[in-house]
Design an enzyme around this catalytic site. Structure first.
Site, short mmCIF file in Angstrom:
data_model
loop_
_atom_site.label_atom_id
_atom_site.label_comp_id
_atom_site.label_asym_id
_atom_site.label_seq_id
_atom_site.Cartn_x
_atom_site.Cartn_y
_atom_site.Cartn_z
N SER A 31 0.88 -1.05 0.03
CA SER A 31 -0.26 -0.01 0.01
C SER A 31 0.86 1.31 -0.06
CB SER A 31 -0.91 -0.16 1.25
OG SER A 31 -2.10 0.74 1.11
N ASP A 71 -9.10 -5.57 -5.13
CA ASP A 71 -8.10 -4.50 -4.31
C ASP A 71 -8.82 -2.96 -4.56
OD1 ASP A 71 -6.00 -3.18 -3.40
OD2 ASP A 71 -4.85 -4.67 -4.08
N HIS A 82 -7.02 -5.78 -0.86
CA HIS A 82 -5.94 -4.95 -0.65
C HIS A 82 -5.05 -5.69 0.28
CE1 HIS A 82 -3.98 -1.22 -0.69
NE2 HIS A 82 -4.29 -1.07 0.71
#
Length: 304
Positions: free
Chosen positions: A110, A250, A277
């Site tokens: 991320s 995601d 995610h």
């Protein structure tokens, strides 16, 4: 069994906490892996299971809590403009030097993948590969992707989100419940959320300076200092082999990470079917298998 060492490193006017997991039986030539967590400000806990790569691949795995969060020093009174990608690039550089790492790999998840890209465009001498996991190449692309996913939520959930954002009541229980619907679709599809994720989230909520300053109140209402961030026009400066991974569901939609694939010279991609995610929490064994194969391929390889 692996050996775990924890410690702190002086950094700026505080300290950075780190955790080093060393394999009981090192694999010859297997380079260390530095893991960069997301948020910004989410602490390393939700990425703890990547320490299993130490025993699985015979390599050292390094985690740390980035400056301003988790077990590192907190700075709630720091001016907003002090929280920049450059700060965290410098922290990574200092940590690598502090631990005496030579050639190594970097994996970022991320925000950590965004940070990994920021590191790679600077072409550090000892970086051997980069894994960008569930990350956007610009926050504008991220916001656009989140808006598309948000438009697919039940109408009453969308209405609750909009109503409270316009009113500035983003701490209202109804708003928080609505955000949870999005999270369970696109952030982590394991319900209830894994404890490692809960631990990171609770630390962030207890002292949210970094996350709220750089990002905003949640994953899709981005009003922080990073809202205009992009690395798209610098990606041709990434010279190390790069792996880009994402989940099928995601919140980092394909459009958000496509620039990595299009603009980095030595790159490949992998999408985890059925994951979102936090692919590493939803499909931990498969995630580590894909990462391990990529790392093994680039152990000891000279930079391009």
């Amino acid at each position: 069994m692996s050996r775990i060492t924890e410690g702190t490193m002086p950094f700026r006017d505080g300290h950075t906490w780190y955790r080093v997991t060393e394999p009981d039986t090192p694999t010859p030539g297997a380079l260390p892996l530095v893991v960069l967590h997301g948020g910004p400000g989410m602490a390393h806990d939700y990425l703890r299971n990547l320490a299993a790569l130490a025993d699985e691949t015979g390599r050292t795995v390094v985690h740390h809590d980035q400056y301003g969060c988790g077990r590192s020093s907190h700075h709630p009174d720091a001016p907003a403009e002090s929280w920049t990608p450059q700060l965290f690039v410098e922290e990574y550089t200092a940590l690598v030097a502090h631990l005496g790492l030579d050639d190594h790999h970097v994996l970022g998840q991320s925000w950590g993948g965004m940070l990994g890209a920021e590191i790679a465009v600077r072409q550090p001498e000892r970086l051997r590969s980069l894994a960008i996991c569930n990350s956007p190449a610009s926050m504008q692309l991220w916001v656009e992707g989140a808006a598309e996913l948000r438009a697919e939520l039940p109408q009453d959930v969308q209405d609750a989100l909009t109503r409270h954002e316009e009113a500035g009541t983003v701490d209202d229980p109804e708003y928080l419940a609505a955000t949870q619907v999005f999270y369970e679709r696109h952030v982590c599809r394991v319900v209830p959320m894994p404890q490692d994720f809960v631990d990171s989230e609770e630390q962030m909520e207890a002292e949210p300076t970094v996350y709220h300053t750089m990002n905003g109140p949640n994953e899709f209402h981005v009003i922080g200092t990073m809202r205009d961030w992009t690395i798209v026009d610098r990606l041709d400066q990434v010279t190390v082999p790069t792996l880009v991974v994402a989940g099928e569901h995601d919140e980092a939609t394909p459009a958000t990470w496509q620039p990595f694939v299009e603009r980095i010279a030595d790159v490949r991609q992998h999408v985890f079917s059925g994951a979102s995610h936090c692919s590493h929490l939803e499909q931990p064994e498969e995630f580590r298998r894909v990462i391990a194969a990529f790392l093994a391929e680039h152990d000891g390889q000279p930079t391009g």
